[in-house]
Design a protein around this motif. Structure first.
Motif, mmCIF file in Angstrom:
data_model
loop_
_atom_site.group_PDB
_atom_site.id
_atom_site.type_symbol
_atom_site.label_atom_id
_atom_site.label_comp_id
_atom_site.label_asym_id
_atom_site.label_seq_id
_atom_site.Cartn_x
_atom_site.Cartn_y
_atom_site.Cartn_z
ATOM 1 N N THR A 8 3.756 4.367 2.565
ATOM 2 C CA THR A 8 4.735 5.265 3.169
ATOM 3 C C THR A 8 5.386 4.597 4.367
ATOM 4 O O THR A 8 4.873 3.610 4.892
ATOM 5 N N GLY A 9 6.521 5.127 4.762
ATOM 6 C CA GLY A 9 7.229 4.586 5.907
ATOM 7 C C GLY A 9 8.663 5.044 5.921
ATOM 8 O O GLY A 9 9.136 5.709 4.996
ATOM 9 N N PRO A 10 9.393 4.675 6.974
ATOM 10 C CA PRO A 10 10.797 5.062 7.087
ATOM 11 C C PRO A 10 11.699 4.227 6.173
ATOM 12 O O PRO A 10 11.268 3.243 5.580
ATOM 13 N N ALA A 11 12.958 4.623 6.124
ATOM 14 C CA ALA A 11 13.953 3.926 5.313
ATOM 15 C C ALA A 11 14.088 2.471 5.745
ATOM 16 O O ALA A 11 14.042 2.165 6.939
ATOM 17 N N ARG A 12 14.219 1.591 4.763
ATOM 18 C CA ARG A 12 14.485 0.165 4.971
ATOM 19 C C ARG A 12 13.387 -0.552 5.748
ATOM 20 O O ARG A 12 13.623 -1.574 6.365
ATOM 21 N N SER A 13 12.181 -0.027 5.693
ATOM 22 C CA SER A 13 11.065 -0.607 6.446
ATOM 23 C C SER A 13 10.344 -1.705 5.696
ATOM 24 O O SER A 13 9.625 -2.499 6.288
ATOM 25 N N GLY A 14 10.495 -1.754 4.364
ATOM 26 C CA GLY A 14 9.786 -2.727 3.547
ATOM 27 C C GLY A 14 8.702 -2.102 2.686
ATOM 28 O O GLY A 14 7.920 -2.808 2.064
ATOM 29 N N LYS A 15 8.649 -0.782 2.631
ATOM 30 C CA LYS A 15 7.566 -0.124 1.887
ATOM 31 C C LYS A 15 7.599 -0.446 0.391
ATOM 32 O O LYS A 15 6.563 -0.697 -0.211
ATOM 33 N N SER A 16 8.792 -0.473 -0.200
ATOM 34 C CA SER A 16 8.863 -0.815 -1.627
ATOM 35 C C SER A 16 8.440 -2.258 -1.865
ATOM 36 O O SER A 16 7.731 -2.553 -2.834
ATOM 37 N N GLU A 17 8.843 -3.153 -0.976
ATOM 38 C CA GLU A 17 8.445 -4.553 -1.122
ATOM 39 C C GLU A 17 6.931 -4.698 -1.018
ATOM 40 O O GLU A 17 6.322 -5.461 -1.779
ATOM 41 N N TRP A 18 6.295 -3.978 -0.089
ATOM 42 C CA TRP A 18 4.835 -4.040 0.039
ATOM 43 C C TRP A 18 4.166 -3.488 -1.216
ATOM 44 O O TRP A 18 3.209 -4.069 -1.722
ATOM 45 N N ALA A 19 4.693 -2.394 -1.734
ATOM 46 C CA ALA A 19 4.133 -1.816 -2.961
ATOM 47 C C ALA A 19 4.252 -2.806 -4.115
ATOM 48 O O ALA A 19 3.329 -2.937 -4.935
ATOM 49 N N GLU A 20 5.356 -3.524 -4.185
ATOM 50 C CA GLU A 20 5.544 -4.524 -5.233
ATOM 51 C C GLU A 20 4.546 -5.670 -5.087
ATOM 52 O O GLU A 20 4.004 -6.170 -6.085
ATOM 53 N N ILE A 21 4.280 -6.081 -3.855
ATOM 54 C CA ILE A 21 3.265 -7.120 -3.615
ATOM 55 C C ILE A 21 1.900 -6.635 -4.081
ATOM 56 O O ILE A 21 1.155 -7.362 -4.754
ATOM 57 N N LEU A 22 1.553 -5.399 -3.745
ATOM 58 C CA LEU A 22 0.265 -4.840 -4.180
ATOM 59 C C LEU A 22 0.184 -4.775 -5.703
ATOM 60 O O LEU A 22 -0.862 -5.062 -6.285
ATOM 61 N N ALA A 23 1.283 -4.408 -6.341
ATOM 62 C CA ALA A 23 1.301 -4.349 -7.807
ATOM 63 C C ALA A 23 1.068 -5.732 -8.401
ATOM 64 O O ALA A 23 0.290 -5.890 -9.352
ATOM 65 N N MET A 24 1.715 -6.763 -7.833
ATOM 66 C CA MET A 24 1.508 -8.136 -8.314
ATOM 67 C C MET A 24 0.051 -8.559 -8.121
ATOM 68 O O MET A 24 -0.526 -9.214 -8.986
ATOM 69 N N GLN A 25 -0.519 -8.182 -6.988
ATOM 70 C CA GLN A 25 -1.910 -8.554 -6.696
ATOM 71 C C GLN A 25 -2.905 -7.880 -7.632
ATOM 72 O O GLN A 25 -4.033 -8.354 -7.776
ATOM 73 N N SER A 26 -2.510 -6.810 -8.286
ATOM 74 C CA SER A 26 -3.414 -6.125 -9.213
ATOM 75 C C SER A 26 -3.734 -6.998 -10.418
ATOM 76 O O SER A 26 -4.741 -6.784 -11.086
ATOM 77 N N GLU A 27 -2.852 -7.964 -10.702
ATOM 78 C CA GLU A 27 -2.984 -8.852 -11.862
ATOM 79 C C GLU A 27 -3.024 -8.079 -13.177
ATOM 80 O O GLU A 27 -3.587 -8.528 -14.168
ATOM 81 N N LYS A 28 -2.417 -6.905 -13.182
ATOM 82 C CA LYS A 28 -2.308 -6.085 -14.384
ATOM 83 C C LYS A 28 -0.840 -5.997 -14.788
ATOM 84 O O LYS A 28 0.053 -6.306 -13.995
ATOM 85 N N GLN A 29 -0.612 -5.572 -16.014
ATOM 86 C CA GLN A 29 0.755 -5.288 -16.442
ATOM 87 C C GLN A 29 1.290 -4.168 -15.555
ATOM 88 O O GLN A 29 0.644 -3.141 -15.383
ATOM 89 N N VAL A 30 2.473 -4.377 -14.974
ATOM 90 C CA VAL A 30 3.061 -3.384 -14.078
ATOM 91 C C VAL A 30 4.095 -2.557 -14.836
ATOM 92 O O VAL A 30 4.970 -3.089 -15.519
ATOM 93 N N VAL A 31 3.957 -1.250 -14.694
ATOM 94 C CA VAL A 31 4.957 -0.312 -15.190
ATOM 95 C C VAL A 31 5.588 0.328 -13.961
ATOM 96 O O VAL A 31 4.921 1.044 -13.211
#
Length: 181
Positions: A8-31
């Motif tokens: 979570t966070g305010p607009a344009r803070s980088g929250k989506s980018e952080w979530a994408e990094i976490l998804a990549m780190q899962s080493e699973k197929q991302v949907v």
């Protein structure tokens, strides 16, 4: 239940980018579950969507799910990572629901999250850090999203706040409030 994370966070803070990094780190197929849809009358909105699309890896599957989030999550296989971006847009898409129906929608989502074996990462905008909106629809959006974030956070393994381009793990730094009664 799979691993559940809230970013979570305010607009344009980088929250989506952080979530994408976490998804990549899962080493699973991302949907990637996008709650926003293109709007032919709004070029700036479409540009925002395009920026998100450019960051996604080629092997990620993207689903546009503006409304039926619980049903989409319920269909997930256990060996994947679902990235839901964003809860704020999903709430906005359902603002016309009467309060009782909205409460049922939230309850259904939370029950589904408890049952899904896939990992899930939710992105949510923080609102209400400033002026109280002058119009009822703005106050309703702010209150619904804030309440949803609080309820979802109670079932998350980790809750991150991203602000000013910095990530804070609130699960480590903070203490959760007791559930609302």
């Amino acid at each position: 239940m799979g691993k559940v994370i809230l970013v979570t966070g305010p607009a344009r803070s980088g929250k989506s980018e952080w979530a994408e990094i976490l998804a990549m780190q899962s080493e699973k197929q991302v949907v990637y579950i996008a709650t926003a849809t293109q709007n032919s009358a709004d070029a700036e909105w479409n540009q925002r969507i395009a920026q998100h699309q450019k960051r996604r890896l080629e092997d990620w599957v993207t689903l546009e799910v503006p409304i039926e989030l619980s049903a989409t999550l319920a269909d997930a296989q256990p060996n994947i990572c679902l990235l839901v971006d964003s809860l704020g847009t999903w709430v906005a898409n359902l603002l016309s629901q009467e309060d009782a129906i909205w409460e049922n929608t939230v309850a259904e989502l939370l029950e589904t999250v408890d049952l899904v074996a896939a990992d899930m990462i939710f992105v949510a905008e923080e609102t209400g850090w400033g002026v109280v909106p002058a119009y009822p629809v703005g106050r309703n959006f702010r209150d619904r999203l804030g309440s949803l974030i609080r309820q979802l956070a109670t079932v998350c393994e980790a809750v991150y706040l991203v602000t000013g381009g910095h990530v804070l793990n609130l699960s480590v730094l903070g203490s959760p409030l007791p559930p609302k009664s």
